[in-house]
Structures are given as C-alpha cells and as structure tokens.
Write a protein that holds these residues in place. Structure first.
Motif, mmCIF file in Angstrom:
data_model
loop_
_atom_site.group_PDB
_atom_site.id
_atom_site.type_symbol
_atom_site.label_atom_id
_atom_site.label_comp_id
_atom_site.label_asym_id
_atom_site.label_seq_id
_atom_site.Cartn_x
_atom_site.Cartn_y
_atom_site.Cartn_z
ATOM 1 N N THR A 52 0.818 -1.215 0.000
ATOM 2 C CA THR A 52 0.000 0.000 0.000
ATOM 3 C C THR A 52 0.851 1.264 0.000
ATOM 4 N N ALA A 53 2.170 1.101 0.066
ATOM 5 C CA ALA A 53 3.065 2.265 0.104
ATOM 6 C C ALA A 53 2.993 3.048 -1.211
ATOM 7 N N PRO A 54 3.068 4.357 -1.140
ATOM 8 C CA PRO A 54 3.102 5.169 -2.364
ATOM 9 C C PRO A 54 4.347 4.842 -3.196
ATOM 10 N N THR A 55 4.170 4.839 -4.514
ATOM 11 C CA THR A 55 5.276 4.526 -5.426
ATOM 12 C C THR A 55 5.418 5.629 -6.471
ATOM 13 N N ASP A 56 6.555 5.591 -7.168
ATOM 14 C CA ASP A 56 6.740 6.514 -8.285
ATOM 15 C C ASP A 56 6.229 5.849 -9.559
ATOM 16 N N LYS A 57 6.452 6.487 -10.690
ATOM 17 C CA LYS A 57 5.928 5.961 -11.956
ATOM 18 C C LYS A 57 6.580 4.650 -12.382
ATOM 19 N N ASN A 58 7.719 4.287 -11.763
ATOM 20 C CA ASN A 58 8.408 3.026 -12.067
ATOM 21 C C ASN A 58 8.123 1.937 -11.027
ATOM 22 N N ASN A 59 7.087 2.119 -10.237
ATOM 23 C CA ASN A 59 6.679 1.172 -9.189
ATOM 24 C C ASN A 59 7.698 1.047 -8.065
ATOM 25 N N ARG A 60 8.554 2.048 -7.901
ATOM 26 C CA ARG A 60 9.525 2.070 -6.812
ATOM 27 C C ARG A 60 8.883 2.761 -5.617
ATOM 28 N N PRO A 61 8.973 2.140 -4.444
ATOM 29 C CA PRO A 61 8.361 2.773 -3.271
ATOM 30 C C PRO A 61 9.063 4.085 -2.914
ATOM 31 N N ARG A 62 8.298 5.082 -2.566
ATOM 32 C CA ARG A 62 8.875 6.381 -2.189
ATOM 33 C C ARG A 62 9.596 6.281 -0.843
ATOM 34 N N SER A 63 9.107 5.431 0.042
ATOM 35 C CA SER A 63 9.759 5.149 1.333
ATOM 36 C C SER A 63 9.895 3.633 1.434
ATOM 37 N N PRO A 64 10.986 3.082 0.906
ATOM 38 C CA PRO A 64 11.103 1.630 0.825
ATOM 39 C C PRO A 64 11.243 0.935 2.173
ATOM 40 N N VAL A 65 10.761 -0.289 2.201
ATOM 41 C CA VAL A 65 10.939 -1.183 3.337
ATOM 42 C C VAL A 65 12.263 -1.910 3.131
ATOM 43 N N THR A 66 13.080 -1.956 4.177
ATOM 44 C CA THR A 66 14.383 -2.609 4.107
ATOM 45 C C THR A 66 14.319 -4.016 4.698
ATOM 46 N N ILE A 67 14.960 -4.955 4.025
ATOM 47 C CA ILE A 67 15.197 -6.275 4.604
ATOM 48 C C ILE A 67 16.477 -6.125 5.420
ATOM 49 N N THR A 68 16.345 -5.996 6.721
ATOM 50 C CA THR A 68 17.526 -5.790 7.562
ATOM 51 C C THR A 68 18.377 -7.046 7.612
ATOM 52 N N THR A 69 17.730 -8.183 7.801
ATOM 53 C CA THR A 69 18.423 -9.477 7.751
ATOM 54 C C THR A 69 17.474 -10.519 7.173
ATOM 55 N N ALA A 70 18.052 -11.489 6.530
ATOM 56 C CA ALA A 70 17.300 -12.645 6.041
ATOM 57 C C ALA A 70 18.000 -13.878 6.593
ATOM 58 N N ILE A 71 17.220 -14.831 7.052
ATOM 59 C CA ILE A 71 17.804 -16.053 7.600
ATOM 60 C C ILE A 71 17.057 -17.265 7.059
ATOM 61 N N ILE A 72 17.741 -18.389 7.078
ATOM 62 C CA ILE A 72 17.144 -19.666 6.697
ATOM 63 C C ILE A 72 16.898 -20.473 7.961
ATOM 64 N N ILE A 73 15.711 -21.016 8.077
ATOM 65 C CA ILE A 73 15.353 -21.893 9.184
ATOM 66 C C ILE A 73 15.227 -23.303 8.616
ATOM 67 N N VAL A 74 15.881 -24.265 9.256
ATOM 68 C CA VAL A 74 15.867 -25.658 8.812
ATOM 69 C C VAL A 74 15.051 -26.471 9.798
ATOM 70 N N HIS A 75 14.087 -27.219 9.264
ATOM 71 C CA HIS A 75 13.315 -28.168 10.068
ATOM 72 C C HIS A 75 13.721 -29.564 9.611
ATOM 73 N N GLU A 76 14.506 -30.229 10.438
ATOM 74 C CA GLU A 76 14.989 -31.556 10.067
ATOM 75 C C GLU A 76 13.857 -32.564 10.222
ATOM 76 N N ILE A 77 13.648 -33.323 9.166
ATOM 77 C CA ILE A 77 12.629 -34.347 9.139
ATOM 78 C C ILE A 77 13.296 -35.693 9.412
ATOM 79 N N PRO A 78 12.875 -36.397 10.446
ATOM 80 C CA PRO A 78 13.490 -37.695 10.736
ATOM 81 C C PRO A 78 13.286 -38.673 9.576
ATOM 82 N N THR A 79 14.309 -39.439 9.284
ATOM 83 C CA THR A 79 14.196 -40.419 8.196
ATOM 84 C C THR A 79 14.047 -41.813 8.735
#
Length: 188
Positions: A161-188
């Motif tokens: 819902t953030a306002p964007t410019d004509k190129n669909n770029r957000p005027r006040s972008p949301v930053t991904i500060t960190t991204a992490i992977i979570i592993v759920h080990e499935i017993p075999t």
C-alpha cells in the motif's frame, strides 16, 4: 553493508552459494525469514518442487546477499519484489537458474522468481511475493514457496500500500535488515 553491496568486489556468487549449501538435505523443510523494517515475513520453501531455486535463495541468504536490501518494486494487488543489491532493482548475481515449472500456481502469498521478459532461464537473485491470483504468470515463472502464515501475507499486502513513483519504486522503501534460513529436520 551487505555482501552484495560491497563496491569493487570480485565475488563468485555461484561458488559461494555452492559452498553455503553443501549441507542441504531434500528430506528437510526450509523456511526463509525476512526481517524487515515493517515486520517479519516468513516463507515456506518448496525444495522438493524447485530445488535449484531454493538452493540459490538459501545460499544467497546464508552469505548475506539479501541483508540491508530493499523491497524495490511494488504493484498494489499484484506483487512486491526484492532481491536486488541495488535500490533501483537492476542488480543480480553472476549466474542464472533454469526454470523449474510444476503444478503450484501464482496465488496469494506464493513466492516466485523474477526473470527477464522473454528469457525463461534468466532468473538470478530477484524474487517476488504474489498478493493475489496471477494466472497470466502460471507456467512462465518458477514458483518455489509460499507465505508460512496469514500474518506474513497480510504484511506483504500492507507493504504494497506504500506510495510509489511511476516506475513502481516505493517512495519510502521497506528494508530487509536481515534474512535467515530456518531448517526443520525431518526424521528419516
């Protein structure tokens, strides 16, 4: 500063991703957690359906590629897109991924890989989250995950819902500060 944003680097991303994913097990379940300035988006990855796309995003996440990047493209009621090291959405890695098409469709919350128009095997690091059904994308772009809960989908819709410019770029972008992977080990 994220690994992807370091100026003057001569990074071999393919090698870095391969090194960071040597422990992947197709029997495990994987999640991508995007910690953003707007909140947390948690995504279940479909490793069994799109292993190369999942391997790429897992590896890039593990080496810090997505840290301190922005959601650079917003199209309300359609998608939010991220995964570029550059705020203008022009960046990508030094490798591409071949399409992995399957039965999962572009529905609300689905995670899919962006690519160049007309070039089906050109996916790299940019990905998007669908906000609504997008049948015109089905079987043209690889889907490889989905929001893990209602809160994650609602946050993606709120970001859109953030306002964007004509190129669909957000005027006040949301930053991904960190991204992490979570592993759920499935017993075999």
């Amino acid at each position: 500063m994220s690994l992807a944003k370091r100026k003057g680097h001569n990074m071999n991303y393919r090698q870095a991703v391969d090194n960071a994913t040597q422990d992947l097990n197709p029997n495990n379940d994987y999640q991508l957690q995007l910690n953003t300035t707007a909140g947390i988006i948690l995504l279940d990855l479909w490793y069994h359906l799109a292993p190369e796309h999942c391997k790429s995003i897992i590896g890039l996440t593990r080496i810090g590629y997505h840290n301190n990047t922005i959601i650079h493209r917003i199209i309300p009621n359609f998608i939010i897109q991220m995964g570029s090291p550059n705020p203008d959405g022009t960046g990508h890695t030094d490798y591409t991924i071949h399409q992995e098409l399957h039965h999962k469709l572009h529905q609300p919350g689905v995670l899919a890989m962006a690519r160049a128009d007309g070039k089906p095997h050109s996916a790299s690091s940019q990905f998007y989250i669908c906000l609504n059904d997008a049948p015109h994308l089905d079987h043209h772009y690889t889907t490889f995950g989905k929001t893990a809960n209602t809160e994650s989908l609602e946050l993606a819709k709120q970001i859109a819902t953030a306002p964007t410019d004509k190129n669909n770029r957000p005027r006040s972008p949301v930053t991904i500060t960190t991204a992490i992977i979570i592993v759920h080990e499935i017993p075999t």
